[in-house]
Design a protein around this motif. Structure first.
Motif: not given
Lengths: 284, 223
Positions: A24-25, A66, A69-70, A73-74, A96, A100, A104, A107-108, A239, B27-28, B171, B177, B179-180
């Protein structure tokens, strides 16, 4: 077959902690991909293969969700793919999102494996080292839960015969409160019994069946060294505004190889044990 | 040592985690927030070990936690009806805020033994723990008036879903964010509403029933 779980709890905990924290880092498609592959293969070996494959569909949908949808929103990034309501949908935001999503999902998957490998007895061992009282409460709660469910079932069954006019929710609530009264009284008796057996005495020892062997030390060292090497040679990705991968010089390659090794050790360990087992069978 | 840790964690470790996250990259947030959530539970657990918790309180803590975990199974046939929040609030009102925090945080960890641990565990611990801790501070009005109880049930429902939505945003986005977050809050509103209704029902029914039992226990055994 599940032999990786036979390692010492501390070694196992460090292994999972290193991998998940690192994934994650370090936000990077190469690391996320390696981590995802390692986790998926490991899950495939230690869990029911069909269940893992079935779960993959759900996780894949999550990843796509993910990733898609990214960009909504971005709106950072230079390469615009198309516009929705004057909002730019950019390639960079999509990449990106994919990264991500992989991070995720990996990790799951690691947590899925962790739940399989790290049972409650190992939790008790680790917590008991930090806080004996906490470990005690843990083990008591774990014992109370099935007991309470059992006594709820019997109370509820008799209440069902006793009064048929009430709705299910009302009956559940009254059975639940009966169980609460019973269990609270029992709790005090339990604690009296504990005191009678010398709970508050100073010199208490506890038994654990885990032993820190030479192999545990070796593996713990390997995990730590690999993580340290990977952490000092991270490849940084940019990115925004434009996507630019890192140059493949010696340092980044070393970093990637050491993290890859870390992520694949659980899988390789498990598979090699299985092969050894199969070979030993054929000799007989 | 333990006393020192109570100060070290909030004053040194949490800022250290945040600064490390800021140095490593933008991003962390997700990982940093999980670590901070976990660290903020530590002082409560440390206090638990150092203070003179009698064995009676220990066993009652275990029973209250077990009740909220078992409640998740018992009420499984009724969708979204989970007594966890109600039991955390009740144990906080009768045994104090710290006790409530521990009940909430332990309920999160232990129920995830059955429902699966994940990166969401620290956030659940913090959310339920805080609900318990605040309920302990407001013990008197919550005991006396039903209206206060209903208001607190509504607020704790919002608090829990807000914390979990922050988690999901972190996550799914790698950062916060707005808006999300708002989109998520809007989509989770029906579930939050059912959750709040279940909180109110559980609290109104169980508060008095369990309260009488606990008070009887306290006077009978001098806990």
């Amino acid at each position: 077959m599940n032999t990786f779980r036979n390692l010492h709890p501390v070694t196992l905990l460090c292994c999972f902690l290193y991998i998940t924290v690192f994934s994650v880092f370090n936000f990077n498609p190469i690391y996320s991909g390696l981590s995802l592959c390692g986790a998926f293969l490991f899950a495939l070996v230690i869990q029911d293969k069909k269940a893992v494959l079935r779960s993959f569909i759900g996780y894949f949908i999550l990843l796509i969700l993910i990733a898609v949808t990214n960009p909504l929103f971005s709106h950072n990034g230079a390469t615009a793919l198309f516009f929705i309501n004057d909002n730019r949908i950019t390639l960079e935001a999509f990449i990106y999102g994919v990264t991500l999503g992989m991070a995720v999902v990996s990790v799951l998957y690691w947590f899925r494996c962790f739940n399989e490998v790290f049972d409650s007895e190992k939790y008790l061992y680790v917590f008991g080292r930090v806080s004996p009282k906490l470990a005690l409460v843990f083990s008591m709660t774990l014992r109370f839960v099935p007991e309470l469910i059992g006594s709820f079932k019997s109370v509820n069954a008799s209440q069902k015969r006793f009064d048929k006019s009430r709705g299910r929710l009302r009956r559940y609530l009254s059975s639940f409160s009966a169980v609460i009264g019973q269990s609270l009284e029992d709790a005090v008796i339990t604690s009296d019994s504990m005191n009678a057996r010398g709970f508050n005495l100073k010199k208490r020892t506890s038994f654990s069946r885990f032993r820190f062997t030479f192999y545990d030390a070796v593996y713990l060292t390997v995990f730590t060294v690999l993580t340290a090497v990977a952490a000092f040679n991270t490849a940084s990705f940019e990115y925004y505004p434009t996507f630019c991968p890192p140059e493949l010089d010696l340092r980044t390659v070393i970093g990637i190889i050491s993290f890859g090794a870390l992520a694949f050790i659980p899988f390789v360990y498990e598979i090699s044990e299985e092969i050894r087992w199969k070979l030993s069978l054929s000799k007989i | 040592m333990r006393k020192a840790l109570i100060y070290i964690v909030p004053l040194l470790l949490i800022p250290a985690a945040v600064i490390t996250g800021a140095v490593i990259g933008d991003r962390s947030y997700a990982a940093v927030s999980a670590i901070v959530a976990l660290l903020s539970c530590v002082p409560f657990f440390l206090g638990f070990e150092s203070k003179k918790y009698s064995s009676r309180r220990l066993v009652i803590l275990a029973v209250m936690t077990a009740l909220s975990v078992a409640g998740r199974f018992i009420f499984a046939p009724v969708p979204f009806f989970k007594p966890v929040t109600a039991i955390v609030i009740i144990s906080a009102v009768y045994f104090g805020g710290e006790f409530g925090f521990l009940t909430g945080a332990l309920s999160a960890v232990l129920s995830n033994f059955y429902f699966g641990q994940g990166p969401w565990t620290p956030f659940q611990m913090l959310a339920w723990g805080l609900i318990g801790f605040i309920a302990g501070l407001l013990a008197d009005p919550l005991k006396r008036s039903k209206l206060a109880l209903i208001i607190y049930a509504v607020l704790s429902g919002f608090l829990y879903s807000a914390v979990m939505d922050v988690w999901t945003t972190m996550w799914a986005d790698g950062g916060f964010n707005l808006s999300r977050f708002l989109a998520l809050t809007a989509t989770s509103l029906p579930i939050t509403a059912v959750y709040i209704v279940s909180n109110i029902i559980f609290l109104l029914v169980l508060m008095k029933v369990i309260g009488v039992k606990i008070e009887r226990l306290i006077t009978k055994y001098e806990i």
